[in-house]
Write a protein that holds these residues in place. Structure first.
Motif, PDB file in Angstrom:
ATOM      1  N   CYS A   1      -0.307   3.555  -3.294  1.00  0.00           N
ATOM      2  CA  CYS A   1      -1.029   4.836  -3.183  1.00  0.00           C
ATOM      3  C   CYS A   1      -0.276   5.960  -3.904  1.00  0.00           C
ATOM      4  O   CYS A   1      -0.859   6.642  -4.744  1.00  0.00           O
ATOM      5  CB  CYS A   1      -1.325   5.194  -1.736  1.00  0.00           C
ATOM      6  SG  CYS A   1      -2.432   4.030  -0.930  1.00  0.00           S
ATOM      7  N   PRO A   2       1.040   6.161  -3.641  1.00  0.00           N
ATOM      8  CA  PRO A   2       1.756   7.195  -4.409  1.00  0.00           C
ATOM      9  C   PRO A   2       1.767   6.911  -5.914  1.00  0.00           C
ATOM     10  O   PRO A   2       1.702   7.840  -6.713  1.00  0.00           O
ATOM     11  CB  PRO A   2       3.186   7.160  -3.848  1.00  0.00           C
ATOM     12  CG  PRO A   2       3.079   6.490  -2.532  1.00  0.00           C
ATOM     13  CD  PRO A   2       1.884   5.596  -2.574  1.00  0.00           C
TER      14      PRO A   2
ATOM     15  N   GLU B   1       0.810  -1.228   0.000  1.00  0.00           N
ATOM     16  CA  GLU B   1       0.000   0.000   0.000  1.00  0.00           C
ATOM     17  C   GLU B   1       0.836   1.268   0.000  1.00  0.00           C
ATOM     18  O   GLU B   1       0.457   2.265  -0.611  1.00  0.00           O
ATOM     19  CB  GLU B   1      -0.844   0.042   1.282  1.00  0.00           C
ATOM     20  CG  GLU B   1      -2.199  -0.554   1.155  1.00  0.00           C
ATOM     21  CD  GLU B   1      -2.889  -0.533   2.510  1.00  0.00           C
ATOM     22  OE1 GLU B   1      -3.725   0.354   2.721  1.00  0.00           O
ATOM     23  OE2 GLU B   1      -2.579  -1.399   3.347  1.00  0.00           O
ATOM     24  N   ASP B   2       1.954   1.231   0.762  1.00  0.00           N
ATOM     25  CA  ASP B   2       2.786   2.438   0.868  1.00  0.00           C
ATOM     26  C   ASP B   2       3.329   2.859  -0.499  1.00  0.00           C
ATOM     27  O   ASP B   2       3.659   4.025  -0.706  1.00  0.00           O
ATOM     28  CB  ASP B   2       3.999   2.196   1.795  1.00  0.00           C
ATOM     29  CG  ASP B   2       3.557   1.919   3.225  1.00  0.00           C
ATOM     30  OD1 ASP B   2       2.422   2.284   3.576  1.00  0.00           O
ATOM     31  OD2 ASP B   2       4.356   1.329   3.973  1.00  0.00           O
TER      32      ASP B   2
ATOM     33  N   LEU C   1      -3.198  13.603  -3.283  1.00  0.00           N
ATOM     34  CA  LEU C   1      -3.254  13.138  -1.892  1.00  0.00           C
ATOM     35  C   LEU C   1      -1.904  13.247  -1.188  1.00  0.00           C
ATOM     36  O   LEU C   1      -1.783  12.891  -0.025  1.00  0.00           O
ATOM     37  CB  LEU C   1      -3.767  11.701  -1.832  1.00  0.00           C
ATOM     38  CG  LEU C   1      -5.195  11.491  -2.368  1.00  0.00           C
ATOM     39  CD1 LEU C   1      -5.578  10.019  -2.283  1.00  0.00           C
ATOM     40  CD2 LEU C   1      -6.211  12.332  -1.612  1.00  0.00           C
ATOM     41  N   PHE C   2      -0.884  13.723  -1.923  1.00  0.00           N
ATOM     42  CA  PHE C   2       0.454  13.886  -1.329  1.00  0.00           C
ATOM     43  C   PHE C   2       0.963  15.304  -1.597  1.00  0.00           C
ATOM     44  O   PHE C   2       1.966  15.473  -2.309  1.00  0.00           O
ATOM     45  CB  PHE C   2       1.432  12.856  -1.924  1.00  0.00           C
ATOM     46  CG  PHE C   2       1.071  11.422  -1.626  1.00  0.00           C
ATOM     47  CD1 PHE C   2       1.621  10.773  -0.519  1.00  0.00           C
ATOM     48  CD2 PHE C   2       0.197  10.728  -2.446  1.00  0.00           C
ATOM     49  CE1 PHE C   2       1.285   9.448  -0.248  1.00  0.00           C
ATOM     50  CE2 PHE C   2      -0.143   9.403  -2.176  1.00  0.00           C
ATOM     51  CZ  PHE C   2       0.402   8.761  -1.075  1.00  0.00           C
TER      52      PHE C   2
ATOM     53  N   ASN D   1      -1.355   8.142  -7.291  1.00  0.00           N
ATOM     54  CA  ASN D   1      -1.372   9.606  -7.228  1.00  0.00           C
ATOM     55  C   ASN D   1      -0.511  10.224  -8.330  1.00  0.00           C
ATOM     56  O   ASN D   1      -0.879  11.244  -8.892  1.00  0.00           O
ATOM     57  CB  ASN D   1      -0.840  10.044  -5.860  1.00  0.00           C
ATOM     58  CG  ASN D   1      -1.180  11.477  -5.539  1.00  0.00           C
ATOM     59  OD1 ASN D   1      -2.343  11.792  -5.300  1.00  0.00           O
ATOM     60  ND2 ASN D   1      -0.189  12.350  -5.539  1.00  0.00           N
TER      61      ASN D   1
ATOM     62  N   GLU E   1      -3.562  11.520   1.789  1.00  0.00           N
ATOM     63  CA  GLU E   1      -3.530  10.059   1.878  1.00  0.00           C
ATOM     64  C   GLU E   1      -3.794   9.565   3.297  1.00  0.00           C
ATOM     65  O   GLU E   1      -4.514   8.594   3.509  1.00  0.00           O
ATOM     66  CB  GLU E   1      -2.187   9.515   1.392  1.00  0.00           C
ATOM     67  CG  GLU E   1      -2.220   7.997   1.200  1.00  0.00           C
ATOM     68  CD  GLU E   1      -1.016   7.284   1.791  1.00  0.00           C
ATOM     69  OE1 GLU E   1      -0.321   7.873   2.632  1.00  0.00           O
ATOM     70  OE2 GLU E   1      -0.780   6.126   1.409  1.00  0.00           O
TER      71      GLU E   1
ATOM     72  N   TRP F   1      -7.281   8.854   4.233  1.00  0.00           N
ATOM     73  CA  TRP F   1      -7.878   7.612   3.698  1.00  0.00           C
ATOM     74  C   TRP F   1      -7.321   6.373   4.380  1.00  0.00           C
ATOM     75  O   TRP F   1      -8.016   5.367   4.526  1.00  0.00           O
ATOM     76  CB  TRP F   1      -7.730   7.566   2.173  1.00  0.00           C
ATOM     77  CG  TRP F   1      -8.553   8.662   1.569  1.00  0.00           C
ATOM     78  CD1 TRP F   1      -8.116   9.789   0.956  1.00  0.00           C
ATOM     79  CD2 TRP F   1      -9.992   8.767   1.621  1.00  0.00           C
ATOM     80  NE1 TRP F   1      -9.170  10.588   0.608  1.00  0.00           N
ATOM     81  CE2 TRP F   1     -10.338   9.988   0.998  1.00  0.00           C
ATOM     82  CE3 TRP F   1     -11.016   7.966   2.124  1.00  0.00           C
ATOM     83  CZ2 TRP F   1     -11.664  10.410   0.869  1.00  0.00           C
ATOM     84  CZ3 TRP F   1     -12.330   8.381   1.995  1.00  0.00           C
ATOM     85  CH2 TRP F   1     -12.650   9.589   1.376  1.00  0.00           C
ATOM     86  N   ARG F   2      -6.051   6.457   4.828  1.00  0.00           N
ATOM     87  CA  ARG F   2      -5.497   5.313   5.560  1.00  0.00           C
ATOM     88  C   ARG F   2      -6.175   5.216   6.933  1.00  0.00           C
ATOM     89  O   ARG F   2      -6.436   4.117   7.428  1.00  0.00           O
ATOM     90  CB  ARG F   2      -3.975   5.456   5.719  1.00  0.00           C
ATOM     91  CG  ARG F   2      -3.203   5.534   4.391  1.00  0.00           C
ATOM     92  CD  ARG F   2      -3.111   4.216   3.656  1.00  0.00           C
ATOM     93  NE  ARG F   2      -2.247   3.224   4.266  1.00  0.00           N
ATOM     94  CZ  ARG F   2      -0.986   2.991   3.938  1.00  0.00           C
ATOM     95  NH1 ARG F   2      -0.397   3.698   2.991  1.00  0.00           N
ATOM     96  NH2 ARG F   2      -0.302   2.036   4.520  1.00  0.00           N
TER      97      ARG F   2
ATOM     98  N   HIS G   1       3.038  15.478   6.892  1.00  0.00           N
ATOM     99  CA  HIS G   1       2.148  14.400   6.454  1.00  0.00           C
ATOM    100  C   HIS G   1       2.779  13.042   6.729  1.00  0.00           C
ATOM    101  O   HIS G   1       2.152  12.145   7.293  1.00  0.00           O
ATOM    102  CB  HIS G   1       1.839  14.589   4.954  1.00  0.00           C
ATOM    103  CG  HIS G   1       0.865  13.602   4.394  1.00  0.00           C
ATOM    104  ND1 HIS G   1       0.673  13.433   3.043  1.00  0.00           N
ATOM    105  CD2 HIS G   1       0.009  12.721   4.979  1.00  0.00           C
ATOM    106  CE1 HIS G   1      -0.241  12.498   2.839  1.00  0.00           C
ATOM    107  NE2 HIS G   1      -0.661  12.052   3.992  1.00  0.00           N
TER     108      HIS G   1
END
Ligand SMILES: N[C@@H](CCC(=O)N[C@@H](CS)C(=O)NCC(=O)O)C(=O)O
Length: 265
Positions: A91-92, A87-88, A109-110, A95, A176, A179-180, A118
């Motif tokens: 997600c990026p 996931e780490d 989201l970043f 994005n 992000e 959402w996590r 963040h």
């Protein structure tokens, strides 16, 4: 997106339709004059490869793979390999590198201006919320359970404070980490409170966390990604050491569609 079956047994995550489904696949074996016709495998819900188990995707990617077969997985249809299973990273990637085919390119989201803060808050949330519920739930001794459970609720108390002054974790923007955090909050009252014994309070008892959860749940497209039956069946039926009867509770009755009143925070 393909969703695995909620029940994970000793064969791991499966592409199995609990209602039987219609997409049967041939087993790949030839008919045999002694044993009769080749077996037809049960229906698979994987529309890309017709795999029965997620482990087949890992094997197709690396025949020597002998690690844990986990979700999520980002699968490349062209190379027929897993691109990434963390996931780490995923997600990026969503994005940053799929703008050419994205429907909502403007979503970021970043945000660069928040990068350090963040990342710091994301680490705090992972350690004290996302992962802490598992530490409490899988504890097999009283004291480690109590330590994890207390730390979890201290973190929730802090987040409750933060969200009393801020609509999302960083003001009006969703990032992000929101959402996590959402992923744990949305499961909390349905499974972590009972199954994992994280029961000092419910999210429902925290006015800001509950409002924040409903606000996120009501964002376009989000409610469709949440299936409470699936969530409850997964946890209560997959950990026999915690719930040997595998009975899935009927409740709690939740309504995340109520007015959340957080528009002007
Ligand atoms: N590093 C991975 C971990 C993923 C992970 O642990 N997934 C769990 C479900 S949330 C899983 O598939 N567990 C299966 C197993 O451990 O056998 C990530 O963050 O994406």
């Amino acid at each position: 997106m393909t969703v695995v079956d909620p029940i994970r047994d000793e064969k791991g995550w499966a592409f199995r339709d609990p209602d039987g489904g219609t997409r049967s696949v041939a087993s790949g074996k030839k008919d045999d004059p002694v044993h009769g016709p080749a077996p037809v495998l049960p229906p698979s819900t994987d529309p890309i490869n017709g795999f029965q188990f997620l482990s087949e995707a890992y094997q197709a990617t690396d025949p020597n793979f002998d690690g844990r077969v986990t979700v999520p997985v980002l699968w490349d249809k062209e190379t027929r390999k897993i691109v990434n299973n963390c996931e780490d990273d995923i997600c990026p990637m969503f994005n940053n590198v799929f703008d050419a085919i994205a429907r909502n390119k403007e979503v970021d989201l970043f945000p660069k201006d928040l990068e350090t803060e963040h990342a710091k808050l994301a680490d705090f949330i992972y350690e004290n919320v996302n992962n802490r519920v598992y530490q409490a739930g899988f504890a097999i001794r009283q004291r480690p359970y109590e330590i994890s459970c207390r730390k979890l609720f201290e973190a929730l108390d802090q987040l409750e404070q933060r969200l009393s002054k801020s609509r999302y974790l960083f003001g009006q923007r969703m990032v992000e980490a929101d959402w996590r955090l959402f992923c744990t909050l949305v499961r909390f009252d349905a499974v972590y409170h009972g199954h994992f014994k994280c029961n000092i309070r419910r999210i429902l008892d925290y006015p800001n966390l509950q409002g924040y959860l409903m606000d996120l749940y009501q964002q376009p497209g989000i409610a469709d990604t949440v299936n409470f039956e699936h969530i409850k069946r997964h946890y209560y039926m997959t950990h026999p050491q915690i719930n040997p009867t595998r009975i899935v509770p009927l409740g709690p009755a939740l309504d995340l569609m109520k007015a959340h009143g957080r528009e002007n925070i």
